[in-house]
Design an enzyme around this catalytic site. Structure first.
Site, PDB file in Angstrom:
ATOM      1  N   GLU A  59       1.106  -0.870   0.578  1.00  0.00           N
ATOM      2  CA  GLU A  59      -0.341   0.137  -0.106  1.00  0.00           C
ATOM      3  C   GLU A  59       0.641   1.552  -0.116  1.00  0.00           C
ATOM      4  OE1 GLU A  59      -2.512   0.534   3.057  1.00  0.00           O
ATOM      5  OE2 GLU A  59      -3.427   2.074   2.430  1.00  0.00           O
ATOM      6  N   ASN A 117      -4.256   5.389  -1.748  1.00  0.00           N
ATOM      7  CA  ASN A 117      -6.171   5.514  -1.091  1.00  0.00           C
ATOM      8  C   ASN A 117      -6.040   6.766  -2.164  1.00  0.00           C
ATOM      9  OD1 ASN A 117      -5.587   4.223   1.403  1.00  0.00           O
ATOM     10  ND2 ASN A 117      -3.481   5.262   1.204  1.00  0.00           N
ATOM     11  N   GLU A 149      -8.096   2.560  -2.759  1.00  0.00           N
ATOM     12  CA  GLU A 149      -8.858   2.315  -1.646  1.00  0.00           C
ATOM     13  C   GLU A 149      -9.599   3.064  -1.270  1.00  0.00           C
ATOM     14  OE1 GLU A 149      -6.540   1.466   1.809  1.00  0.00           O
ATOM     15  OE2 GLU A 149      -5.041  -0.535   0.676  1.00  0.00           O
ATOM     16  N   ASP A 179     -12.263   0.756   2.478  1.00  0.00           N
ATOM     17  CA  ASP A 179     -10.661   0.854   3.642  1.00  0.00           C
ATOM     18  C   ASP A 179     -11.755   1.189   4.568  1.00  0.00           C
ATOM     19  OD1 ASP A 179      -8.244   1.241   4.741  1.00  0.00           O
ATOM     20  OD2 ASP A 179      -7.785   2.882   3.645  1.00  0.00           O
ATOM     21  N   GLU A 236      -6.269  -4.661   8.869  1.00  0.00           N
ATOM     22  CA  GLU A 236      -5.125  -3.615   8.868  1.00  0.00           C
ATOM     23  C   GLU A 236      -5.016  -3.654  10.224  1.00  0.00           C
ATOM     24  OE1 GLU A 236      -7.485  -0.449   8.970  1.00  0.00           O
ATOM     25  OE2 GLU A 236      -6.764   0.037   7.001  1.00  0.00           O
TER      26      GLU A 236
HETATM   27  P1  C2E Z   1      -5.233   3.851   5.689  1.00  0.00           P
HETATM   28  O1  C2E Z   1      -5.176   3.902   3.921  1.00  0.00           O
HETATM   29  O2  C2E Z   1      -6.199   3.075   6.798  1.00  0.00           O
HETATM   30  O3  C2E Z   1      -3.688   3.398   5.972  1.00  0.00           O
HETATM   31  C1  C2E Z   1      -3.625   3.126   7.232  1.00  0.00           C
HETATM   32  C2  C2E Z   1      -2.838   3.542   8.394  1.00  0.00           C
HETATM   33  O4  C2E Z   1      -2.515   2.478   9.575  1.00  0.00           O
HETATM   34  C3  C2E Z   1      -1.593   4.193   8.258  1.00  0.00           C
HETATM   35  O5  C2E Z   1      -1.165   4.953   8.672  1.00  0.00           O
HETATM   36  C4  C2E Z   1      -0.252   3.022   8.066  1.00  0.00           C
HETATM   37  O6  C2E Z   1       1.000   2.984   8.553  1.00  0.00           O
HETATM   38  C5  C2E Z   1      -0.859   2.603   9.477  1.00  0.00           C
HETATM   39  N1  C2E Z   1      -0.325   1.092   9.910  1.00  0.00           N
HETATM   40  C6  C2E Z   1      -0.676   0.094   9.440  1.00  0.00           C
HETATM   41  N2  C2E Z   1      -0.088  -1.006  10.287  1.00  0.00           N
HETATM   42  C7  C2E Z   1      -0.510  -0.595  11.563  1.00  0.00           C
HETATM   43  C8  C2E Z   1      -0.123  -1.344  12.592  1.00  0.00           C
HETATM   44  O7  C2E Z   1      -0.220  -2.458  12.661  1.00  0.00           O
HETATM   45  N3  C2E Z   1      -0.875  -0.751  13.693  1.00  0.00           N
HETATM   46  C9  C2E Z   1      -0.863   0.751  14.105  1.00  0.00           C
HETATM   47  N4  C2E Z   1      -1.167   1.273  15.137  1.00  0.00           N
HETATM   48  N5  C2E Z   1      -0.633   1.274  12.901  1.00  0.00           N
HETATM   49  C10 C2E Z   1      -0.251   0.728  11.766  1.00  0.00           C
HETATM   50  P2  C2E Z   1      -0.766   6.706   7.890  1.00  0.00           P
HETATM   51  O8  C2E Z   1       0.853   5.892   7.343  1.00  0.00           O
HETATM   52  O9  C2E Z   1      -0.121   7.372   8.452  1.00  0.00           O
HETATM   53  O10 C2E Z   1      -2.365   6.653   6.777  1.00  0.00           O
HETATM   54  C11 C2E Z   1      -3.069   7.441   7.457  1.00  0.00           C
HETATM   55  C12 C2E Z   1      -4.139   7.454   6.865  1.00  0.00           C
HETATM   56  O11 C2E Z   1      -3.985   8.980   5.690  1.00  0.00           O
HETATM   57  C13 C2E Z   1      -4.805   6.430   5.664  1.00  0.00           C
HETATM   58  O12 C2E Z   1      -5.022   5.352   6.752  1.00  0.00           O
HETATM   59  C14 C2E Z   1      -4.943   6.976   4.383  1.00  0.00           C
HETATM   60  O13 C2E Z   1      -6.443   7.468   4.972  1.00  0.00           O
HETATM   61  C15 C2E Z   1      -4.611   8.461   4.437  1.00  0.00           C
HETATM   62  N6  C2E Z   1      -3.424   8.777   3.766  1.00  0.00           N
HETATM   63  C16 C2E Z   1      -2.416   8.186   3.161  1.00  0.00           C
HETATM   64  N7  C2E Z   1      -1.679   8.223   2.111  1.00  0.00           N
HETATM   65  C17 C2E Z   1      -2.701   8.660   1.059  1.00  0.00           C
HETATM   66  C18 C2E Z   1      -3.155   9.512   0.403  1.00  0.00           C
HETATM   67  O14 C2E Z   1      -2.175   8.900  -1.243  1.00  0.00           O
HETATM   68  N8  C2E Z   1      -4.010   9.678  -0.275  1.00  0.00           N
HETATM   69  C19 C2E Z   1      -5.176  10.001   0.513  1.00  0.00           C
HETATM   70  N9  C2E Z   1      -6.595  10.206  -0.240  1.00  0.00           N
HETATM   71  N10 C2E Z   1      -5.293   9.523   1.371  1.00  0.00           N
HETATM   72  C20 C2E Z   1      -3.736   8.712   1.852  1.00  0.00           C
HETATM   73 MG    MG Z   2      -7.551   1.281   6.133  1.00  0.00          MG
HETATM   74 MG    MG Z   3      -5.755   2.630   3.414  1.00  0.00          MG
HETATM   75 MG    MG Z   4      -8.167   2.636   8.794  1.00  0.00          MG
END
Ligand code: C2E
Ligand code: MG
Ligand code: MG
Ligand code: MG
Length: 291
Positions: A59, A117, A149, A179, A236
């Site tokens: 991802e 995403n 997603e 998602d 997740e």
């Molecule tokens: P998401 O798409 O639901 O991504 C999963 C988030 O959970 C990611 O945070 C990831 O680093 C975190 N995560 C994954 N595995 C674990 C785990 O085992 N434990 C815990 N505590 N956390 C975990 P991240 O990278 O901070 O991203 C947060 C959100 O920001 C994403 O949720 C997504 O909705 C958004 N996002 C990130 N990149 C993009 C993008 O390019 N475009 C858009 N529109 N949204 C984005």
């Molecule tokens: Mg997610």
């Molecule tokens: Mg996602």
């Molecule tokens: Mg989530």
């Protein structure tokens, strides 16, 4: 009950605001400048197959490499880019850089599926799917390697053109994932209206189920729904061997979380995959398969 979000809102995340109290919230000028300078890049987090541990997919998760602040997480800039109408530009850069990452892994003999995403606010633009398709066609990656997603609340909202855009992406052959499934409100009727290919269980459900036996039922019923609708299922937030074991027993198909790997820059991804293969081989037998 339908969850109606205004375009530009980002669920509960926008309420949290910037997680960098030492720095003021970035202005529109700063964000525009960062886009022009190409300071946003995708990190990649692996998804593993729960039946045999192999890495199936990555991802793309956006990060801002800020010259003063260091690495800024997406919760601190995605809602702002949405508010300022700049999110489409971010997505295009993430898509482009993800395509390059895919090419580089492919040249090293590794072909993963990659997921990207999308924001709700982008989907209200009638030509949006066509723009994404144009970028990806140009990159030459077969559509079966790409998944988009969309959060459950975004997918289920009735912003104009969202269904049309999602249908075009799916018809092109890309995967479509719901998602954070379980955090919004979706009716069966809406679920079958949109041609999804994957259901991604939100981390909060996985965390709850691993702590409290009664909560397992929530996860089990979502997984049964995925099976019934012939969708792939992903969990997740898999952080421990016992999380892995539970989701495998519940017959979830793929797992994503810190146990398997944290999001890393493109250049570190293959090492992370190799590290996981070794860790998986050393997991106790009863975690990997039922005796
Ligand atoms: P998401 O798409 O639901 O991504 C999963 C988030 O959970 C990611 O945070 C990831 O680093 C975190 N995560 C994954 N595995 C674990 C785990 O085992 N434990 C815990 N505590 N956390 C975990 P991240 O990278 O901070 O991203 C947060 C959100 O920001 C994403 O949720 C997504 O909705 C958004 N996002 C990130 N990149 C993009 C993008 O390019 N475009 C858009 N529109 N949204 C984005
Ligand atoms: Mg997610
Ligand atoms: Mg996602
Ligand atoms: Mg989530």
């Amino acid at each position: 009950l339908l969850c109606r979000l205004k375009p530009g809102s980002h669920g509960s995340r926008s309420a949290r605001g910037s997680s960098h109290p030492a720095f003021p919230e970035p202005s529109m000028d700063e964000l525009t400048q960062a886009l022009v300078l190409g300071q946003f890049e995708p990190f990649f987090q692996p998804k593993a197959c729960l039946t045999n541990g192999t890495i199936h997919s990555a991802e793309a998760l956006a990060r801002w490499r800020h010259p003063q602040r260091g690495l800024v997480p997406p919760d601190s800039f995605i809602p702002l880019l949405e508010q300022h109408g700049l999110i489409d530009q971010l997505t295009e850069q993430i898509v482009q850089k993800t395509a390059r990452a895919w090419q580089s892994w492919s040249a090293q003999g590794k072909q993963f599926e990659v997921s990207i995403n999308l924001s709700l606010s982008s989907l209200s633009n009638p030509g949006y799917a066509a723009r994404l398709i144009a970028i990806l066609d140009h990159s030459g990656i077969a559509p079966r390697f790409i998944v988009f997603e969309v959060t459950e609340s975004a997918a289920m909202s009735d912003v104009p053109h969202s269904l049309e855009n999602l249908a075009r992406l799916r018809m092109k052959g890309y995967g479509l994932s719901i998602d954070d499934y379980g955090t919004g409100y979706s009716s069966m009727q809406q679920l079958i209206r949109i041609p999804f290919s994957e259901l991604k269980m939100d981390r909060s459900f996985v965390t709850a189920a691993c702590k409290d036996n009664a909560q397992v039922l929530v996860l089990a019923s979502s997984l049964a729904l995925a099976k019934e609708l012939r969708l792939d299922s992903v969990a997740e937030g898999i952080e421990s061997a016992s999380d892995w074991r539970l989701l495998r027993r519940l017959e979830c198909r793929y797992a994503q979380g810190y146990l398997i790997g944290k999001p890393v820059p493109q250049a570190e991804f293959l090492d992370s995959v190799a590290g996981w293969s070794e860790a998986y081989a050393n997991l106790p037998h009863d975690v990997r398969a039922d005796a």
